[in-house]
Design a protein around this motif. Structure first.
Motif, mmCIF file in Angstrom:
data_model
loop_
_atom_site.group_PDB
_atom_site.id
_atom_site.type_symbol
_atom_site.label_atom_id
_atom_site.label_comp_id
_atom_site.label_asym_id
_atom_site.label_seq_id
_atom_site.Cartn_x
_atom_site.Cartn_y
_atom_site.Cartn_z
ATOM 1 N N PHE A 190 36.753 55.855 8.226
ATOM 2 C CA PHE A 190 37.513 55.081 9.180
ATOM 3 C C PHE A 190 38.945 55.052 8.870
ATOM 4 O O PHE A 190 39.511 54.957 7.692
ATOM 5 C CB PHE A 190 36.974 53.695 8.970
ATOM 6 C CG PHE A 190 35.684 53.409 9.506
ATOM 7 C CD1 PHE A 190 35.504 52.579 10.727
ATOM 8 C CD2 PHE A 190 34.435 53.814 8.920
ATOM 9 C CE1 PHE A 190 34.133 52.606 11.316
ATOM 10 C CE2 PHE A 190 33.225 53.773 9.577
ATOM 11 C CZ PHE A 190 33.173 52.948 10.798
ATOM 12 N N ILE A 191 39.583 55.309 10.125
ATOM 13 C CA ILE A 191 41.232 55.173 9.734
ATOM 14 C C ILE A 191 41.700 54.137 10.767
ATOM 15 O O ILE A 191 41.403 53.948 12.027
ATOM 16 C CB ILE A 191 41.993 56.489 10.150
ATOM 17 C CG1 ILE A 191 41.389 57.758 9.106
ATOM 18 C CG2 ILE A 191 43.328 56.590 10.226
ATOM 19 C CD1 ILE A 191 42.173 58.947 9.461
ATOM 20 N N LYS A 192 42.297 53.185 10.285
ATOM 21 C CA LYS A 192 42.843 51.901 10.914
ATOM 22 C C LYS A 192 41.540 51.235 11.577
ATOM 23 O O LYS A 192 41.700 50.781 12.610
ATOM 24 C CB LYS A 192 44.113 52.230 11.996
ATOM 25 C CG LYS A 192 45.320 52.577 11.264
ATOM 26 C CD LYS A 192 46.403 52.736 12.252
ATOM 27 C CE LYS A 192 47.741 52.970 11.706
ATOM 28 N NZ LYS A 192 48.690 53.020 12.786
ATOM 29 N N ARG B 149 46.100 58.887 3.152
ATOM 30 C CA ARG B 149 46.560 57.804 2.056
ATOM 31 C C ARG B 149 48.062 58.292 1.856
ATOM 32 O O ARG B 149 48.648 57.328 1.401
ATOM 33 C CB ARG B 149 45.819 57.957 0.890
ATOM 34 C CG ARG B 149 44.064 57.578 0.964
ATOM 35 C CD ARG B 149 44.399 55.916 0.926
ATOM 36 N NE ARG B 149 43.176 55.262 1.163
ATOM 37 C CZ ARG B 149 42.370 54.783 0.052
ATOM 38 N NH1 ARG B 149 42.980 55.199 -1.284
ATOM 39 N NH2 ARG B 149 41.239 54.297 0.166
ATOM 40 N N ARG B 150 48.322 59.708 1.728
ATOM 41 C CA ARG B 150 49.808 59.962 1.195
ATOM 42 C C ARG B 150 50.635 59.385 2.348
ATOM 43 O O ARG B 150 51.965 58.928 1.929
ATOM 44 C CB ARG B 150 49.728 61.396 1.174
ATOM 45 C CG ARG B 150 48.944 62.107 0.006
ATOM 46 C CD ARG B 150 49.391 63.375 -0.055
ATOM 47 N NE ARG B 150 48.992 64.294 1.089
ATOM 48 C CZ ARG B 150 48.078 64.953 1.108
ATOM 49 N NH1 ARG B 150 47.086 65.211 0.019
ATOM 50 N NH2 ARG B 150 47.753 65.893 2.057
ATOM 51 N N ASN B 151 50.139 59.172 3.525
ATOM 52 C CA ASN B 151 51.136 58.873 4.591
ATOM 53 C C ASN B 151 51.038 57.152 4.859
ATOM 54 O O ASN B 151 51.467 56.871 5.801
ATOM 55 C CB ASN B 151 50.957 59.282 5.806
ATOM 56 C CG ASN B 151 51.122 60.658 5.908
ATOM 57 O OD1 ASN B 151 52.379 61.008 6.361
ATOM 58 N ND2 ASN B 151 50.463 61.827 5.720
ATOM 59 N N ASN B 152 50.397 56.489 3.861
ATOM 60 C CA ASN B 152 50.234 55.108 3.806
ATOM 61 C C ASN B 152 49.452 54.697 5.145
ATOM 62 O O ASN B 152 49.723 53.748 5.599
ATOM 63 C CB ASN B 152 51.469 54.243 3.515
ATOM 64 C CG ASN B 152 52.026 54.653 2.462
ATOM 65 O OD1 ASN B 152 51.497 54.663 1.383
ATOM 66 N ND2 ASN B 152 53.530 55.061 2.264
ATOM 67 N N ILE B 153 48.460 55.271 5.667
ATOM 68 C CA ILE B 153 47.533 54.763 6.657
ATOM 69 C C ILE B 153 46.351 54.410 6.192
ATOM 70 O O ILE B 153 45.716 55.071 5.525
ATOM 71 C CB ILE B 153 47.414 56.015 7.436
ATOM 72 C CG1 ILE B 153 48.940 56.755 8.033
ATOM 73 C CG2 ILE B 153 46.613 55.855 8.748
ATOM 74 C CD1 ILE B 153 48.807 57.832 9.044
ATOM 75 N N PRO B 154 45.856 53.356 6.493
ATOM 76 C CA PRO B 154 44.644 52.524 5.965
ATOM 77 C C PRO B 154 43.408 53.678 6.258
ATOM 78 O O PRO B 154 43.380 53.972 7.392
ATOM 79 C CB PRO B 154 44.559 51.370 6.720
ATOM 80 C CG PRO B 154 45.836 51.097 7.091
ATOM 81 C CD PRO B 154 46.589 52.382 7.563
ATOM 82 N N HIS C 146 47.249 61.020 15.303
ATOM 83 C CA HIS C 146 47.073 59.597 15.218
ATOM 84 C C HIS C 146 48.213 58.776 14.697
ATOM 85 O O HIS C 146 48.807 57.890 15.010
ATOM 86 C CB HIS C 146 45.831 59.390 14.114
ATOM 87 C CG HIS C 146 45.640 58.014 13.688
ATOM 88 N ND1 HIS C 146 44.857 57.093 14.541
ATOM 89 C CD2 HIS C 146 45.872 57.125 12.613
ATOM 90 C CE1 HIS C 146 44.948 55.766 14.033
ATOM 91 N NE2 HIS C 146 45.425 55.809 13.149
ATOM 92 N N VAL C 147 49.094 59.571 13.902
ATOM 93 C CA VAL C 147 50.317 59.483 13.444
ATOM 94 C C VAL C 147 51.310 59.494 14.491
ATOM 95 O O VAL C 147 51.861 58.251 14.611
ATOM 96 C CB VAL C 147 50.779 60.302 12.320
ATOM 97 C CG1 VAL C 147 52.194 60.126 11.799
ATOM 98 C CG2 VAL C 147 50.077 60.520 11.151
#
Length: 218
Positions: free
Chosen positions: A200-202, A183-188, A215-216
């Motif tokens: 779930f991420i992306k 969330r801090r890195n604006n990743i869904p 992932h980043v």
């Protein structure tokens, strides 16, 4: 002739001993072969038992997960509120909760939202903080709307969260740091509604313990 006669007896004894020795050796070899066969059979049996045990553990885990998710589903209309002051021992808990929803959360439907049950948890003890309030709402979408207002409680002593089984909470904590970091890195990132311990991420299930940096970079 006397010497030959006297020697004959020891010779027979030696022959008998030799035959006995050979018989013993043969029996030992047979026993060793039998023991080896037994060890191999035991090893195979243990391998089969271990495989059966592993299969049972997998099935048991599936049953435990299913029960946890069913319990989580049955409690999804529940919300727990902490640190709401308790004025009297015989309070009307619903009349305490509705003003809280309106004043602290700014929930416009606080006076009309349908609440099935509401009460405080545990037993009151002198000198302790107020007992939590658990409320079961009639509609899940009302719970979602109320929970979405949780950011308004930041900086206060109040806490509000969904009522989840302990097993789900323990599992979810293992993914919480990854969730916050994404969330801090604006990743869904979000937790599944049907299986609240899965992150779930992306749009993809994120394995427990997997570094977010991978992932980043991807």
């Amino acid at each position: 002739q006397k010497l030959e006669c006297s020697q004959a007896t020891p010779n027979r004894d030696i022959e008998n001993l030799t035959e006995n020795f050979k018989a013993v050796v043969k029996q030992q070899q047979k026993s060793a072969t039998s023991l080896q066969d037994h060890r191999e059979e035991t090893s195979l049996a243990l391998t089969d038992l271990q495989k059966a045990n592993d299969d049972l553990q997998v099935k048991l885990k599936e049953i435990e997960d299913k029960n946890l998710y069913l319990e989580a589903y049955s409690r999804r209309e529940n919300i727990i509120f902490e640190n709401i002051r308790q004025v009297t021992d015989r309070e009307d808990t619903e009349s305490v909760l509705r003003p809280f929803l309106e004043t602290e959360l700014g929930y416009k439907d606080a006076n009309t939202v349908e609440i099935q049950r509401v009460h405080r948890l545990g037993k009151k003890r002198d000198g302790e903080k107020p007992r939590p309030i658990i409320a079961r709402f009639l509609r899940y979408k009302d719970c979602e709307e109320i929970l979405s207002m949780g950011a308004r409680l930041r900086g206060s002593t109040f806490r509000m969260y969904q009522d989840l089984p302990h097993g789900i909470v323990v599992r979810g904590k293992k993914q919480m740091n990854t969730f916050k970091e994404s969330r801090r890195n604006n990743i869904p990132a979000s937790f599944s509604r049907a299986q609240p311990d899965k992150l779930f991420i992306k749009g993809k299930v994120w394995p427990v313990g997997k570094p977010l940096e991978i992932h980043v970079q991807e």
